[in-house]
Design a protein around this motif. Structure first.
Motif, PDB file in Angstrom:
ATOM      1  N   GLY A 169       0.794  -1.223   0.000  1.00 13.32           N
ATOM      2  CA  GLY A 169       0.000   0.000   0.000  1.00 13.32           C
ATOM      3  C   GLY A 169       0.827   1.275   0.000  1.00 13.32           C
ATOM      4  O   GLY A 169       2.042   1.280   0.191  1.00 13.32           O
ATOM      5  N   LEU A 170       0.121   2.380  -0.210  1.00 14.63           N
ATOM      6  CA  LEU A 170       0.756   3.682  -0.313  1.00 14.63           C
ATOM      7  C   LEU A 170       0.929   4.372   1.034  1.00 14.63           C
ATOM      8  O   LEU A 170       1.559   5.424   1.109  1.00 14.63           O
ATOM      9  N   GLY A 171       0.376   3.787   2.100  1.00 10.51           N
ATOM     10  CA  GLY A 171       0.376   4.479   3.384  1.00 10.51           C
ATOM     11  C   GLY A 171       1.638   4.318   4.196  1.00 10.51           C
ATOM     12  O   GLY A 171       1.805   4.995   5.210  1.00 10.51           O
ATOM     13  N   GLY A 172       2.565   3.465   3.785  1.00  8.77           N
ATOM     14  CA  GLY A 172       3.758   3.219   4.584  1.00  8.77           C
ATOM     15  C   GLY A 172       4.997   3.846   3.989  1.00  8.77           C
ATOM     16  O   GLY A 172       4.949   4.613   3.024  1.00  8.77           O
ATOM     17  N   GLU A 173       6.131   3.504   4.598  1.00  7.97           N
ATOM     18  CA  GLU A 173       7.429   3.949   4.107  1.00  7.97           C
ATOM     19  C   GLU A 173       8.277   2.715   3.788  1.00  7.97           C
ATOM     20  O   GLU A 173       8.054   1.636   4.318  1.00  7.97           O
ATOM     21  N   ASN A 174       9.242   2.914   2.905  1.00  8.94           N
ATOM     22  CA  ASN A 174      10.169   1.842   2.554  1.00  8.94           C
ATOM     23  C   ASN A 174       9.454   0.609   2.018  1.00  8.94           C
ATOM     24  O   ASN A 174       9.795  -0.518   2.360  1.00  8.94           O
ATOM     25  N   ASN A 175       8.436   0.815   1.205  1.00  5.45           N
ATOM     26  CA  ASN A 175       7.684  -0.307   0.666  1.00  5.45           C
ATOM     27  C   ASN A 175       7.371  -0.071  -0.804  1.00  5.45           C
ATOM     28  O   ASN A 175       7.840   0.896  -1.416  1.00  5.45           O
ATOM     29  N   VAL A 176       6.577  -0.954  -1.388  1.00  2.67           N
ATOM     30  CA  VAL A 176       6.246  -0.850  -2.807  1.00  2.67           C
ATOM     31  C   VAL A 176       5.497   0.446  -3.105  1.00  2.67           C
ATOM     32  O   VAL A 176       5.746   1.115  -4.118  1.00  2.67           O
ATOM     33  N   GLY A 177       4.591   0.818  -2.229  1.00  3.81           N
ATOM     34  CA  GLY A 177       3.801   2.028  -2.453  1.00  3.81           C
ATOM     35  C   GLY A 177       4.644   3.286  -2.499  1.00  3.81           C
ATOM     36  O   GLY A 177       4.451   4.151  -3.371  1.00  3.81           O
ATOM     37  N   SER A 178       5.589   3.421  -1.578  1.00  3.55           N
ATOM     38  CA  SER A 178       6.446   4.611  -1.587  1.00  3.55           C
ATOM     39  C   SER A 178       7.353   4.614  -2.817  1.00  3.55           C
ATOM     40  O   SER A 178       7.641   5.670  -3.391  1.00  3.55           O
ATOM     41  N   TRP A 179       7.793   3.426  -3.235  1.00  5.06           N
ATOM     42  CA  TRP A 179       8.587   3.337  -4.465  1.00  5.06           C
ATOM     43  C   TRP A 179       7.759   3.782  -5.652  1.00  5.06           C
ATOM     44  O   TRP A 179       8.250   4.520  -6.522  1.00  5.06           O
ATOM     45  N   TRP A 180       6.505   3.348  -5.736  1.00  5.37           N
ATOM     46  CA  TRP A 180       5.647   3.718  -6.853  1.00  5.37           C
ATOM     47  C   TRP A 180       5.460   5.240  -6.910  1.00  5.37           C
ATOM     48  O   TRP A 180       5.583   5.847  -7.982  1.00  5.37           O
ATOM     49  N   SER A 181       5.199   5.855  -5.766  1.00  2.00           N
ATOM     50  CA  SER A 181       5.033   7.309  -5.732  1.00  2.00           C
ATOM     51  C   SER A 181       6.317   8.001  -6.192  1.00  2.00           C
ATOM     52  O   SER A 181       6.271   8.977  -6.953  1.00  2.00           O
ATOM     53  N   GLY A 182       7.452   7.509  -5.712  1.00  2.11           N
ATOM     54  CA  GLY A 182       8.724   8.094  -6.108  1.00  2.11           C
ATOM     55  C   GLY A 182       8.978   7.970  -7.593  1.00  2.11           C
ATOM     56  O   GLY A 182       9.503   8.893  -8.231  1.00  2.11           O
ATOM     57  N   MET A 183       8.586   6.835  -8.185  1.00  2.00           N
ATOM     58  CA  MET A 183       8.798   6.636  -9.614  1.00  2.00           C
ATOM     59  C   MET A 183       7.857   7.511 -10.447  1.00  2.00           C
ATOM     60  O   MET A 183       8.228   7.967 -11.539  1.00  2.00           O
TER      61      MET A 183
END
Length: 270
Positions: free
Chosen positions: A71-85
């Motif tokens: 999910g997008l709600g955490g840090e250091n996970n797939v969601g934060s990577w997706w937002s960064g990309m």
């Protein structure tokens, strides 16, 4: 035979016969090239749904762990990577506007400033930099905020002077206004407690959805730069070759800095 009939009918109506077997790789590539933005929206929507549902499944073993990891709600996970990309993609497309020599110089400078602002936001998203700095002291975020505001303000002025249409300029302003509401939403997140997991899920979807909507809006505004550059240059790698004397040394120098920021800094960055 049926195949012969189909071929004959195709010749009469001008439609090629249906191909049997797997879809060629070239066709798949063409589909992605034509629908890449819709795919970004689709993946983002799925991640938002997972983000909201993760709070309903909190504490349910492996399911909960998986949802918070994706999910997008955490840090250091797939969601934060997706937002960064997404932010990085926006930075690359904005930089395409700077690389296009057919554009006015002032407009190119505006795209360069916007590209740098989005690249910094991408780095912050992946490395959780502002969370780390805020743990040291909120006042230390002020210089970073001023740098970002200055880059965006300069970009807007330069793009306007370069002839950008009012509608596109307005979408950039709206996108950054949406991003500006995120710190306020994070303040509410850390200072208000609710008794219902549903409320936490809805709040997370609103916050992350605000960010994603702003990122997609910026990508949509900058996307024509890439198409125009490819049309004018004919080879996307020609631009990389043109700026290799700058890009390669800068990339080499940034490797240890990025590695330190994403792996050495204590949690929440990582």
């Amino acid at each position: 035979p049926p195949n012969r009939v189909a071929r004959s009918r195709s010749k009469l109506v001008g439609v090629p016969p249906r191909q049997e077997g797997p879809v060629p790789v070239a066709s798949q590539t063409t589909f992605i090239a034509r629908n890449w933005f819709a795919l970004l929206v689709l993946v983002s929507a799925v991640l938002l749904l997972i983000t909201g549902a993760s709070y309903a499944f909190e504490g349910v073993g492996a399911v909960s762990t998986f949802m918070f990891f994706v999910g997008l709600g955490g840090e250091n996970n797939v969601g934060s990577w997706w937002s960064g990309m997404l932010l990085l993609l926006g930075a690359v497309l904005a930089f395409d506007g700077y690389c296009n020599a057919a554009k006015p110089k002032v407009e190119r400078r505006g795209w360069a400033a916007l590209s740098l602002a989005l690249a910094l936001l991408s780095f912050d998203e992946v490395a959780s930099l502002h969370e780390y700095i805020s743990n040291i002291g909120v006042r230390y975020l002020v210089p970073f905020g001023l740098i970002g505001f200055g880059l965006v303000a300069y970009a807007l002025v330069a793009l306007r002077r370069g002839g950008m249409q009012t509608g596109a300029l307005a979408r950039i302003v709206i996108a950054f206004c949406l991003l500006a509401t995120v710190p306020l939403q994070e303040y509410v997140q850390h200072n208000v407690e609710w008794q219902s997991g549903l409320i936490y899920g809805v709040r997370a979807v609103i916050e992350e959805g605000t960010e994603i909507a702003a990122m997609l809006m910026l990508i949509a505004v900058a996307a024509p730069n890439g198409a125009a550059l490819l049309r004018d240059e004919g080879d996307i790698f020609a631009i990389a070759a043109r700026y290799r004397a700058i890009a390669l040394p800068v990339g080499v120098l940034l490797v240890p800095v990025l590695a330190a920021a994403t792996f050495v800094l204590p949690y929440p960055p990582g």
